[in-house]
Write an enzyme that holds these catalytic residues in place. Structure first.
Site, mmCIF file in Angstrom:
data_model
loop_
_atom_site.group_PDB
_atom_site.id
_atom_site.type_symbol
_atom_site.label_atom_id
_atom_site.label_comp_id
_atom_site.label_asym_id
_atom_site.label_seq_id
_atom_site.Cartn_x
_atom_site.Cartn_y
_atom_site.Cartn_z
ATOM 1 N N ASP A 133 0.860 -1.189 0.000
ATOM 2 C CA ASP A 133 0.000 0.000 0.000
ATOM 3 C C ASP A 133 0.895 1.238 0.000
ATOM 4 O O ASP A 133 2.027 1.203 0.475
ATOM 5 C CB ASP A 133 -0.915 0.013 1.228
ATOM 6 C CG ASP A 133 -2.161 0.882 1.021
ATOM 7 O OD1 ASP A 133 -3.248 0.323 0.782
ATOM 8 O OD2 ASP A 133 -2.037 2.122 1.095
ATOM 9 N N SER A 134 0.356 2.337 -0.514
ATOM 10 C CA SER A 134 1.143 3.572 -0.558
ATOM 11 C C SER A 134 1.021 4.369 0.740
ATOM 12 O O SER A 134 1.722 5.355 0.924
ATOM 13 C CB SER A 134 0.689 4.425 -1.744
ATOM 14 O OG SER A 134 -0.703 4.645 -1.664
ATOM 15 N N ASP A 188 -7.230 -4.690 -5.120
ATOM 16 C CA ASP A 188 -8.402 -3.908 -4.722
ATOM 17 C C ASP A 188 -8.052 -2.425 -4.761
ATOM 18 O O ASP A 188 -7.986 -1.751 -3.730
ATOM 19 C CB ASP A 188 -8.849 -4.342 -3.315
ATOM 20 C CG ASP A 188 -10.127 -3.640 -2.881
ATOM 21 O OD1 ASP A 188 -10.873 -3.174 -3.759
ATOM 22 O OD2 ASP A 188 -10.370 -3.559 -1.658
ATOM 23 N N CYS A 243 -13.970 -0.678 -8.022
ATOM 24 C CA CYS A 243 -15.057 -0.024 -7.271
ATOM 25 C C CYS A 243 -15.489 1.247 -7.986
ATOM 26 O O CYS A 243 -16.170 2.085 -7.410
ATOM 27 C CB CYS A 243 -14.624 0.261 -5.840
ATOM 28 S SG CYS A 243 -13.213 1.354 -5.731
#
Ligand code: SAH
Length: 396
Positions: free
Chosen positions: A249-250, A299, A339
């Protein structure tokens, strides 16, 4: 009463009970309504068909509260709508339960702009539209009465409020301040949620059932969890018997909370790697290093916020899927999500197919996924269905 009058020939979607009225469909606005005020919705022939919240700053100039033109939009209206939404969630709605759930899903629960999530004994509310803002106190009061939470925290700190001419707002709305981190239970796992600073209202509740699906496929697997946030899919994978997870993740604070969540669930530190960085760059590096995995989860955040961004978003989805597919071992499984509401399931499937083609992988869809059941989609409101996922197995 104040009213918006619909242009002749532009009433079709309204008659099919779609709750959005766009500026282009409006012939005139009568009586100078204020932002958020309730207006009658009238057809060109003078018939009244609905009552709606007026929002002069927005392209969606009115959102329907009720399709019964005789129904008053009042405290009783909000009491009835909120209690219906809460009832629909059944046991998930109870504040005594340690879990979390979406209690009110905006348009799909007949309450445009109103989102309410429950985290243990606390509620987190988002009021996204001029209409929702206007009824803020009533909504808060009724939520307190109906759900008896320890407190209600507001997280209306979202960009979409600007389209409605509203400032961002967050803070305690009712009752007691929540603790720094609220612990919730989900599918046998435990998670710490930051209600004040977390994404959305704190946790991606819409992925609940998909986290359970990952657990089913995870036994013995080396898992690559991209866009891992606070470790939802990683914790589920370990609970399902995964050998190891790599979480990318960033956001450093998200990764830190992910570490704590792994620990909270009793998983050894050595079972999880946390990597801070741009997922695209990290996956390219893994490709160059020849790393491989048995299961990958993608995701990503919403790549497309508007139709003009769709082409660029499509390239983003294709790149990340291509990279992940390349890293999978024969027989490996990809869980891939979008999404972006603007991305249709058809287009998403085509993008994943193109990615597999370019990656030189023979893969097939073994399962289709969507948003959790407490994020229902009202049938007249297809925009409510935004989350789509594919589970693809790569050939041996
Ligand atoms: N899968 C998570 C939710 C993911 S939300 C869950 O179930 O809880 C998307 C995440 O992507 C956010 O945590 C955000 O920090 C991260 N993110 C956004 N852009 C990124 C990028 N380019 N590289 C890596 N992570 C990114």
């Amino acid at each position: 009463m104040k009213a918006v009058v619909i242009k002749r020939g532009r009433e079709k979607s309204l008659l099919r009970r779609h709750p959005w009225i766009f500026t282009g469909a409006v012939a005139s606005v009568e009586g100078r309504p204020q932002s958020g005020e309730t207006v009658e919705v009238m057809l060109a022939d003078g018939s009244r068909v609905a009552r709606a919240a007026y929002s002069p700053a927005s392209q969606i100039v009115a959102r329907v509260w009720t399709f019964d033109p005789g129904e008053d939009v009042s405290l009783d209206f909000f009491r009835a709508r909120l209690s219906r939404a809460i009832e629909l969630r059944g046991a998930r709605a109870r504040t005594g339960d340690p879990g979390a759930a979406r209690l009110v899903n905006a348009e799909s629960d007949g309450l445009p702009g109103v989102v309410v999530d429950r985290y243990g004994r606390w509620l987190v509310a988002q009021l996204l539209t001029a209409g929702a803002e206007r009824w803020r106190e009533v909504i808060a009061g009724e939520l307190e009465r109906l759900a008896s939470p320890a407190g209600i925290y507001e997280r209306s700190d979202v960009d979409v409020r600007a389209k409605e001419g509203l400032d961002k707002r967050s803070g305690l709305l009712r009752g007691a301040e929540p603790p720094e981190l609220v612990e919730i239970a989900e599918g046998g796992c435990r998670f710490l949620v930051d209600l004040r600073r977390g994404h959305k209202t704190g946790f991606y509740l819409d992925q609940r059932e998909n986290r359970a699906a990952v657990a089913e496929y995870a036994r013995g697997a080396e898992v690559l969890n991209c866009f891992s946030y606070t470790g939802g899919f990683g914790v589920s994978a370990l609970a399902g018997g995964a050998a190891r997870t790599t979480n990318v993740d960033s956001s450093a604070p998200s990764l830190e909370l992910s570490r704590r969540n792994m620990e909270l669930n009793g998983f050894d530190e050595s079972a999880s790697e946390h990597v801070e960085g741009d997922a695209f760059a990290v996956l390219r590096r893994y490709r160059d290093e020849g790393r491989s995995f048995d299961l990958a989860v993608l995701d990503p955040p919403k790549f497309a916020e508007s139709r003009v961004q769709l082409a660029r978003a499509s390239r983003g989805y294709k790149d990340i899927n291509l990279l992940a597919l390349k890293l999978l071992r024969p027989g490996g499984v990809l869980f891939t999500f979008s999404c972006s509401g603007l991305m249709t399931s058809e287009l998403f499937q085509k993008i994943v197919a193109d990615a597999a083609l370019d990656a030189g992988r023979d893969a097939r869809i073994v399962r289709r996924l969507s948003q959790a059941e407490d994020h229902p989609v009202a049938l007249p409101f297809p925009e409510g269905a935004y989350l789509k996922g594919l589970v693809c197995r790569v050939a041996r």
